[in-house]
Scaffold this motif. Structure first.
Motif, PDB file in Angstrom:
ATOM      1  N   ALA A 276       0.853  -1.192   0.000  1.00  0.00           N
ATOM      2  CA  ALA A 276       0.000   0.000   0.000  1.00  0.00           C
ATOM      3  C   ALA A 276       0.882   1.233   0.000  1.00  0.00           C
ATOM      4  O   ALA A 276       1.911   1.267   0.698  1.00  0.00           O
ATOM      5  CB  ALA A 276      -0.921   0.008   1.219  1.00  0.00           C
ATOM      6  N   PHE A 277       0.515   2.198  -0.789  1.00  0.00           N
ATOM      7  CA  PHE A 277       1.284   3.447  -0.889  1.00  0.00           C
ATOM      8  C   PHE A 277       2.748   3.175  -1.222  1.00  0.00           C
ATOM      9  O   PHE A 277       3.667   3.832  -0.715  1.00  0.00           O
ATOM     10  CB  PHE A 277       1.170   4.264   0.406  1.00  0.00           C
ATOM     11  CG  PHE A 277      -0.253   4.534   0.807  1.00  0.00           C
ATOM     12  CD1 PHE A 277      -1.011   5.475   0.129  1.00  0.00           C
ATOM     13  CD2 PHE A 277      -0.844   3.814   1.852  1.00  0.00           C
ATOM     14  CE1 PHE A 277      -2.336   5.715   0.491  1.00  0.00           C
ATOM     15  CE2 PHE A 277      -2.155   4.047   2.209  1.00  0.00           C
ATOM     16  CZ  PHE A 277      -2.913   5.002   1.523  1.00  0.00           C
TER      17      PHE A 277
ATOM     18  N   ALA B   6       3.700  -3.887   6.475  1.00  0.00           N
ATOM     19  CA  ALA B   6       4.490  -4.199   7.672  1.00  0.00           C
ATOM     20  C   ALA B   6       5.441  -3.068   8.026  1.00  0.00           C
ATOM     21  O   ALA B   6       5.967  -3.026   9.142  1.00  0.00           O
ATOM     22  CB  ALA B   6       5.272  -5.490   7.464  1.00  0.00           C
ATOM     23  N   ASP B   7       5.649  -2.127   7.115  1.00  0.00           N
ATOM     24  CA  ASP B   7       6.525  -0.985   7.383  1.00  0.00           C
ATOM     25  C   ASP B   7       5.792   0.151   8.083  1.00  0.00           C
ATOM     26  O   ASP B   7       6.423   1.119   8.512  1.00  0.00           O
ATOM     27  CB  ASP B   7       7.116  -0.454   6.076  1.00  0.00           C
ATOM     28  CG  ASP B   7       8.078  -1.431   5.426  1.00  0.00           C
ATOM     29  OD1 ASP B   7       8.702  -2.229   6.162  1.00  0.00           O
ATOM     30  OD2 ASP B   7       8.201  -1.423   4.189  1.00  0.00           O
ATOM     31  N   PHE B   8       4.468   0.049   8.184  1.00  0.00           N
ATOM     32  CA  PHE B   8       3.696   1.134   8.787  1.00  0.00           C
ATOM     33  C   PHE B   8       3.650   0.994  10.309  1.00  0.00           C
ATOM     34  O   PHE B   8       3.457  -0.106  10.840  1.00  0.00           O
ATOM     35  CB  PHE B   8       2.275   1.167   8.226  1.00  0.00           C
ATOM     36  CG  PHE B   8       2.214   1.507   6.767  1.00  0.00           C
ATOM     37  CD1 PHE B   8       2.856   2.632   6.266  1.00  0.00           C
ATOM     38  CD2 PHE B   8       1.523   0.693   5.887  1.00  0.00           C
ATOM     39  CE1 PHE B   8       2.805   2.941   4.913  1.00  0.00           C
ATOM     40  CE2 PHE B   8       1.461   0.993   4.536  1.00  0.00           C
ATOM     41  CZ  PHE B   8       2.113   2.126   4.048  1.00  0.00           C
TER      42      PHE B   8
END
Length: 608
Positions: A311-312, A317-319
């Motif tokens: 996403a984006f 998992a990086d958010f």
């Protein structure tokens, strides 16, 4: 699979049940997952591989209620020795210690529908015969149950008596020739009923010679009976269609002039409540362990999806807010493991201390296990609510896909809900936690009253808090929080006791708030002791992360309780005391969570 002896080392202690509130333990005195023996690790791997390769591979058939598949898998589990967990060796069992029994419950919990069938059989289905059966009953039934040739079920609940177990309506009358008991009644929500071969059924033996109906009711003896499936007068009703654990069998039993041989009375007439309630302590710690295993499986699914979903322009998992959910799941699983194996380790230490000439004495074994009824109830309540939190996080990570049946998050979410009802509702268990402790205090079995008096005398002085981490202990802050959490629980118990005296047990909301404080004290202490014992950076992170949640829960419960038992100047004084006991500099939960989630994301699963 070989028989496993008690694994607890000489340093693991068996303190009085409930003493965690008034005594401090050393890290070396508790059992942790890091203390598993090589044999226990092999058994854990065997159970996990069976769950992955056999159970999950047949998940679609199991969920469709294909009970031929379920029975075949239970038989395979029996062939591996997994069904013989608690059965004595002379009856074809392995006589495993309780830690190993909990390990199997934990690792077999990857598909809840099968886990429920398995656990009902090896626990509440088999243990009544192990503990209370005659030699003839054990010889007849245990070898078949240990191998999975026969499947067992436990029939206590009725439509009008779920938590109020002693209020059952099923009646047993001795036949004129004295050879049979004639049972009439109906049982509800019986796990494994659709394919079980043997039922432990509870009924009240009525004295038909007494002409007074009320006297007959008062004298009726709460008792247990072993009833085989083909017994005349026993009918298994239709399958229930449930919200979750859809692949497990849940049916009513109808007993209509059901003729049960007198030799199938289990235990003593009128002593059935001992069977019903003692068996539940085992069921509760196994359920707590199974909830940990279920949470571990759900987290792995959530991490896998979070790493794959973009996403984006990057993996979700990086958010930070996804990482926060992963961190929260990871910390809760660590705490759950810590509580489960600390509790079962204490039980094993207590069992290991039984004198040699009493090792086979079922009553002595039950007494040692019942000592930890509070801890078993804590584990059941906390574990079931922990699993609900984890599966909720995982549904949110999946977002819209979490609501779709073809993805694993949806089924786990539905399956989790029953655990707060199984083995006594969480409401009943909260009352048990507080009530059992207060009862032990009143009888002098636990020095709780002197501890409460000491705290009530001390609270007017400011607490001595020390959060200096330069002393070399990275968990000094959490240790100080724990010390004051115990003081808060004792202070609140004292305030409530002063207000209600002998009627405290009638104040269910107050009892539940006290239970919540006790639960969080035990949870935080278990995590802290484990992290210190094993000097684990991950354990330190999990303990630090969870401590913030624990103290918030304790504060909310304490404020509700104090407002309910005090008013005016006394209320203001007690709230001021509470504020002093809660005063601390919070840890950086954001940074702790990010670091913790990185470990889990890199591992692709719970990282310990």
């Amino acid at each position: 699979m070989a028989t496993v002896s008690h694994p607890t080392s000489a340093s693991v202690q068996a303190p009085a049940g409930g003493s965690f509130l008034i005594e401090d333990r050393l890290p070396a005195e508790i059992f942790t997952p890091e203390d598993f023996s090589d044999e226990q690790r092999q058994i854990a791997e065997t159970a996990a591989q069976f769950a992955v390769n056999e159970v999950l591979a047949a998940a679609e058939e199991i969920e469709a209620k294909n009970f031929d598949v379920t029975r075949a898998l239970l038989k395979k589990a029996g062939d591996l020795g997994l069904m013989a967990v608690d059965v004595p060796e002379e009856y074809g069992g392995l006589a495993m210690d309780k830690v190993t029994s909990a390990i199997i419950a934990d690792r077999m919990s990857m598909l809840a529908s099968f886990s429920v069938a398995f656990s009902a059989h090896v626990g509440i289905g088999t243990l009544p015969i192990v503990w209370y059966g005659t030699d003839a009953q054990r010889e007849k039934y245990l070898p078949k149950l240990a191998t999975g040739e026969w499947i067992a079920a436990y029939a206590l609940s009725e439509a009008s008596s779920g938590s109020d177990a002693m209020n059952i309506r099923t009646r047993a009358v001795l036949s004129e020739d004295g050879r049979h008991y004639i049972l009439n009644g109906e049982k509800m929500w019986i796990t494994n009923a659709g394919f079980a071969d043997l039922f432990t059924v509870f009924a009240k033996i009525a004295d038909t010679t007494d002409p007074d109906p009320q006297a007959r009711e008062r004298s009726a003896k709460f008792s247990a009976f072993l009833i085989e499936r083909n017994t005349p007068g026993l009918t298994v009703g239709a399958e229930e269609h449930k919200l979750g654990i859809r692949g497990s069998s849940t049916c009513p039993l109808v007993l209509s002039d059901c003729k049960v041989p007198v030799e199938n009375l289990l235990g003593e007439a009128g002593k059935g409540h001992h069977i019903a309630f003692n068996i539940l302590n085992i069921g509760r710690f196994k359920l707590g362990a199974a909830c940990v295993g279920g949470a571990r499986t759900s987290l792995a699914h959530g991490i896998k999806y979070a790493k794959e979903r973009k996403a984006f322009g990057k993996s979700i998992a990086d958010f930070g807010l996804i990482q926060q959910k992963i961190a929260d799941c990871t910390a809760r699983i660590f705490v759950g493991e810590s509580m489960a194996y600390r509790t079962v380790g204490m039980i094993d230490a207590a069992l290991a201390a039984i004198p040699e000439d009493q090792k086979r004495n079922s009553r002595e074994i039950q007494k040692r296990i019942e000592e930890y009824a509070v801890e078993c109830s804590i584990l059941k309540v906390w574990g079931s609510e922990m699993l609900d939190a984890v599966v909720d996080h995982v549904v949110q990570i999946y977002a819209g896909y979490g609501y779709v049946e073809e993805y694993p998050a949806e089924r786990a979410y539905r399956d989790s809900r029953i655990n707060r009802i199984f083995e006594g509702t969480n409401e009943i268990n909260r009352l048990i936690i507080t009530g059992f402790l207060m009862k032990r205090a009143m009888t002098g079995q636990l020095a709780l009253l002197p501890a409460i008096k000491q705290i009530m005398d001390e609270v007017m002085s400011p607490p001595a808090l020390n959060f200096d981490e330069s002393a070399g202990d990275a968990l000094a802050r959490e240790a100080a929080l724990l010390a004051n959490a115990k003081k808060i629980a004792l202070f609140c118990a004292g305030s409530a006791s002063q207000k209600y005296m002998n009627t405290l047990a009638d104040q269910q909301e107050i009892m539940a708030d006290l239970a919540d404080m006790l639960i969080e004290v035990y949870a935080l202490e278990s995590a802290l002791l484990r992290a210190r014992k094993n000097s684990s950076p991950l354990g330190t992170l999990c303990t630090r992360y969870y401590a913030a949640h624990a103290i918030q829960t304790i504060e909310a419960a304490a404020r509700r309780l104090i407002a309910a038992v005090s008013e005016g100047d006394l209320l203001r004084t007690q709230l001021a005391i509470l504020r002093r006991l809660l005063k601390h500099e919070p840890a950086n939960a954001v940074e702790t969570g990010r670091t913790l989630s990185r470990y889990a994301i890199e591992a692709g699963r719970y990282p310990l």
